[in-house]
Scaffold this motif. Structure first.
Motif, short mmCIF file in Angstrom:
data_model
loop_
_atom_site.label_atom_id
_atom_site.label_comp_id
_atom_site.label_asym_id
_atom_site.label_seq_id
_atom_site.Cartn_x
_atom_site.Cartn_y
_atom_site.Cartn_z
N PRO A 166 0.81 -1.22 0.00
CA PRO A 166 0.00 0.00 0.00
C PRO A 166 0.85 1.27 0.00
N HIS A 171 -5.70 4.99 -3.24
CA HIS A 171 -5.29 3.72 -2.63
C HIS A 171 -5.05 2.59 -3.63
N THR A 172 -5.28 2.82 -4.92
CA THR A 172 -5.15 1.77 -5.94
C THR A 172 -5.68 0.43 -5.44
N SER A 173 -6.87 0.47 -4.87
CA SER A 173 -7.42 -0.76 -4.30
C SER A 173 -8.09 -1.61 -5.37
N SER A 211 -5.64 -0.60 1.40
CA SER A 211 -5.67 -1.01 0.00
C SER A 211 -6.76 -2.04 -0.25
#
Ligand code: HEM
Ligand code: HEM
Ligand SMILES: [Fe+2]
Ligand SMILES: [Fe+2]
Ligand SMILES: [Fe+2]
Ligand SMILES: [Fe+2]
Lengths: 448, 448
Positions: free
Chosen positions: A383, B104-106, B281
C-alpha cells in the motif's frame, strides 16, 4: 410434586460432612436391595412400570381435565385478572422462595415473608420446598453429570418434565446438605403438611377468592386453580430445560447453563442461568438494570419494606473476572484458528552475509526486527508503493518500518510475520522474542 | 479545491525513494524563504491573511449564493430527482474514484470507468484528483501527526473544513509518493484542465440536463449544480472529520480513525474508517454484507460489468488477527483494573507445620494447590454450606476443591485467589505457577 408429601420427615441419617443421602420416596415400602426398575431397559412389557403415574397425573392429567372442563366454563375477566395475578405470586413462591431463598440462601426473610413464600410455593404444586431444594442443590453440585436430577444431557424433554414423569433411581441422585432447611420451621411445616398446603393454596384459596369475590366458583377452580397451576409449572420447569439449552455463556462454557432473555421472560427472571450457576448465592440472576428479573425486583422491594435482609451479592470484581476469562477463552480459541506465520523456532537461522547475498541474487528479502522476510509477492501490492518497499530489499528495515519512514500499523506487522523465512543470527533478539510471546502467549493457556 | 488547478504540472523533483515534496501552490509567485503566514499567530491585523479566500469562496461563498438564489427558483421534482441522482454520482467520483481507485489503488479501472470517475470527481469540486490523492496519502502516512493535512487532533472543525479555508504551510504537509498518478493520463489530464473540467461537470452539465430535458435551466444550475456541490462537499468532508471522531475502534485504537454507521450513511460507505486506515488497500470499507457501503457495491458491480478488475482484499486471516489483537488489548486493559489477589511472589512462604499449627489455633486456613487461604470471613457465606468448607480447615483441600467433593467453578477459583495469604514451602509448584501465568500473562503485553 405431591409425591414428596409421602417422604419420611427429614430424619435421614447425615454424613459426617453434613450432607444427607437422597432418601427414596416411600422407602419403607420398597426393598432397596432389589434392583430398581430404571436398571432395566424400557420394553413393551414393562414400560408402564417406568412411568411415575402419580406425577404424571399431577403434571399432565389434571391440566388435561382442566383444559377439557374449561370448554364449559366461560372465562370472566375478573377471574382472568386474578388468575394472572395469582400466577405471578405462585411463580414467585418458586423463584424467590424455593429457589433463591431456600435452595441458595441468597438472602434472609422474616417470618411473614417466609410464610407467604411457602404458601405460594405450595400453590405451584412442584413438591415441598425441602424436597425441591435438595434436588436443586444436587443439580448445582453435579450439573450435567449422572448425579444431576434433571441433567439436560439426557435431553431437553427429560430436563423439562421427563425426570418427573419417569421413575428415577434414587441412588443415582447426588447428595446435598440440607441441614439448614431441616432447622427452618416453615420449611419443615410445609413439608410435613404438604398435601394440605397444596390443596388449600393451589385449589381452595383461588376458588374461594373468585367465588366469594364475584360468584365465579367454577371459573376460580378451573382458571385460577388448575390451569394456572399448569402454566406456573411449565414456566418454572423451563429453568431446568430452556435455561440449560438456549442462549449465551458469558461466564463459563464448560457446563450447559445459558443466559437468554426469552427464558427470563418465561421464568420471572431466572433466565440468566449461566450467571446463576456461576454465582448461585447472588440474590440476582440478572445483573444489568435493563435485564428482566422481576424476582430480583421483588426481593429488593421486600428489603425496602423490611421483609427481607442480608441480600447476598458477589463482588462486581469477581463477576468481571469471570466474564473476562470467558472472553479470553473465546479469544484464545479464535486465535488458535488463525495463521500467525511460521513459528520463529521453526525458522532457519541465517547469517547476515548470506541474507545480503541472496537478496543481491534477486530474492526480495527484507530484514525487520531480526527476522528475514520474503516480500517477493507483496512488492507490487504494498500500500505504500513499490518504490519504498523495494528500497529496503537486502537491508535491515527495522527502523524504517517502525517509523523511520512510516510507522506501520499493527495489520502490517501481522502481514509481515506471515512472510518470514528466517531468523538473523545475532539479530535483535529482544524484539524477536517479545513478538513470539505476544503471538503465542495464550496457546499454552488454551491447552491448559 | 479549485486552487489545485494553478499548481505546476506534476514536474516537482522526486526524492530517491520515489516520494515528492508537497509543492506549494503558485510556488513561482511566492518566495519560499520568506516565513509563511502560518508561522505568525492570528491577530486582529493579520487574520484576513490567514484565510484562504479562494477556497472559502468555493466552499462557503458559492453555496451561500446558491441558497439565497434558491429562494426565487422553485424546485421542480424532476430537477430534484436528478440532483439527488447526480449527488450520488459525483459522490462516487470522490469515494470510488479519487479515494479507492487513485489514492489507494485498491482496484484497477478500464479507461471508460476512469473517465467517468474523473468527470464525477470534478463535479464534486474538491480539487484535482492528483492534488487530493497526494494529500490523502499523506493523511494515511502521517495520520494524527503534524504532517497530516487534516489532522483531527487540531479539532473537528479543522479536519472538516478548517484545513481548506485557512492558509496552510506547505512545508508542514508530509511527503507522499504519487509517481503512479503522474503516469495516469486521465489523472494528468484532469489536473491540467481542472478548471474547465469543474465548470463543465459541476455546473454546465447539470444545467444542460435540466434545461434541455425539461426546460428548468435555472433550477438545474441552482439545485443540481450549486446546492448539490455543497451537499457532496459537506458529505465527503465528513470522512476527514466525523470518521476520525465518532464510533468504535475494532482494529486499532492507537490513532483516531473510527467505525460508525452514521458516517457510512453520510459518506456513501466510507464510515468504516478504522478498518480503512488499517487495511487501506482493500477495495471495501465495510466487510460485512449488512453494513452500508454502496461504494463497494458499485465497484463490485463494475467488476461484474467488466469495467473494474483486480479488486484488492486483505486476507480474512489478517483482518481477524487485527480484530483479535484489539479485543485482546481491551481485555488486558480491563484485566489490569481488576483485583486478582496478592501476587504469589509477594506472599510469605510458610512451612506445612506452621500452617497446621495456625489453623489449630483458630485461624480458618485452607491449603489449595500449594497456596494457603484465609477463609475466615467466607465460611458463613460459602454457597456449599458451612460444614463442607469447615471440614477443610488445616488441610490440603486441593483434591476436594477440584472435584473430590465438588468441582468448583472458575468463579470459585477466582474468589479463592483473593483470599490467599501464603505459599506452602514445597507445595505443588506447577499448579502455582500455572495459575500465575494465567493471571498475569498479559500484563507484560499491556506495558509493551
Ligand atoms: C517489509 C515489508 C513491508 C510490509 C509487509 C509493509 C506493509 C504495509 C502495509 C500493510 C501498509 C498499509 C498501511 C498500514 O497497514 O500501516 C503499508 C503502508 C506503507 N508502507 Fe509498508 N510495508 C513494508 C515495507 C515498507 C518499507 C520498507 C517502507 C519504507 C521504506 C514502507 C513504507 C510504507 C508507507 C510510507 C506506507 C503508507 C502508505 C499510505 O498509507 O499511504 N513499507 N505498508
Ligand atoms: C476453600 C475455599 C472455598 C471457596 C472459596 C469455595 C467457594 C465456593 C463457591 C464460590 C461456590 C459456588 C458454586 C461455584 O462457584 O462453584 C461453592 C460451592 C460449593 N462448595 Fe465450595 N468453596 C471452598 C471450599 C470448599 C470445600 C473445602 C468444599 C468441600 C469439602 C466445598 C464444597 C462445595 C460444594 C459442595 C458446593 C456446591 C454447592 C451448590 O452448588 O449447591 N467448598 N464453593
Ligand atoms: Fe440449572
Ligand atoms: Fe439455582
Ligand atoms: Fe482518515
Ligand atoms: Fe483513505
Amino acid at each position: 410434586m405431591a409425591s414428596a408429601a409421602t417422604m419420611p420427615d427429614g430424619t435421614a441419617a447425615s454424613f459426617p460432612d453434613g450432607t444427607v443421602d437422597y432418601t427414596p420416596l416411600r422407602s419403607s415400602a420398597k426393598d432397596l436391595r432389589k434392583p430398581h426398575i430404571t436398571e432395566f431397559p424400557i420394553t413393551l412389557n414393562n414400560w408402564y412400570k417406568h412411568v411415575n403415574w402419580l406425577n404424571t397425573f399431577f403434571i399432565i392429567g389434571i391440566p388435561m381435565l382442566g383444559l377439557i372442563s374449561a370448554y364449559w366454563v366461560p372465562l370472566q375477566w375478573k377471574t382472568a385478572a386474578f388468575a394472572v395475578f395469582y400466577y405471578f405470586n405462585s411463580g414467585l413462591g418458586i423463584t424467590a422462595g424455593y429457589h433463591r431463598l431456600w435452595a441458595h440462601t441468597s438472602y434472609k426473610a422474616t417470618l411473614p415473608l417466609k410464610i407467604y413464600l411457602a404458601a405460594m410455593g405450595a400453590a405451584s404444586v412442584e413438591g415441598s420446598c425441602r424436597w425441591w431444594s435438595r434436588g436443586h442443590r444436587a443439580h448445582h453440585r453435579y450439573t450435567d453429570t449422572e448425579k444431576d436430577p434433571y441433567s439436560v444431557r439426557k435431553g431437553l424433554l427429560y430436563s423439562h418434565i421427563g425426570w418427573m414423569v419417569m421413575q428415577q433411581n434414587p441412588k443415582r441422585i447426588g447428595r446435598s446438605d440440607i441441614t439448614d432447611l431441616n432447622e427452618d420451621p416453615v420449611v419443615v411445616f410445609q413439608h410435613r403438611y404438604y398435601l394440605s398446603c397444596v390443596l388449600t393454596m393451589a385449589l381452595i384459596f383461588p376458588t374461594l377468592v373468585c367465588g366469594l369475590g364475584w360468584g365465579d366458583w367454577f371459573g376460580g377452580y378451573i382458571y385460577a386453580g388448575i390451569l394456572r397451576i399448569f402454566f406456573v409449572q411449565q414456566a418454572t420447569f423451563c429453568v431446568n430445560s430452556l435455561a440449560h439449552w438456549l442462549g449465551d455463556q458469558p461466564f463459563d462454557d464448560r457446563n450447559s447453563p445459558r443466559d437468554h432473555v426469552i427464558t427470563a421472560l418465561v421464568t420471572l427472571g431466572e433466565g440468566y442461568h449461566n450467571f446463576h450457576h456461576e454465582f448461585p448465592s447472588d440474590y440476582r440472576n440478572a445483573i444489568q438494570w435493563w435485564q428482566y428479573d422481576p424476582t430480583k425486583w421483588m426481593i429488593f422491594t421486600w428489603k425496602k419494606l423490611g421483609l427481607a435482609y442480608d441480600l447476598k451479592q458477589f463482588r462486581q470484581n469477581e463477576i468481571e473476572k469471570g466474564r473476562l476469562q470467558q472472553l479470553q477463552k473465546k479469544l484464545d480459541q479464535k486465535r488458535a484458528t488463525l495463521d500467525w506465520g511460521v513459528p520463529l523456532e521453526q525458522l532457519p537461522v541465517i547469517h547476515w552475509d548470506d541474507f545480503v547475498a541472496e537478496a543481491k541474487n534477486g530474492k526480495a528479502l527484507v530484514a525487520v526486527a531480526g527476522v528475514i522476510h520474503d516480500v517477493t509477492d507483496f512488492v507490487k501490492e504494498h500500500p505504500g508503493g513499490k518504490a519504498l518497499i523495494s528500497s529496503a530489499i537486502g537491508k535491515d528495515a527495522t527502523a524504517i518500518f517502525n517509523g523511520g519512514v512510516y510507522l506501520h500499523s499493527n495489520a502490517a506487522h501481522n502481514l509481515l510475520s506471515t512472510m518470514r523465512v528466517g531468523v538473523l543470527r545475532g539479530g535483535c533478539e529482544v524484539e524477536i522474542w517479545k513478538r513470539a510471546q505476544m503471538e503465542n502467549k495464550d496457546v499454552t493457556y488454551v491447552n491448559d
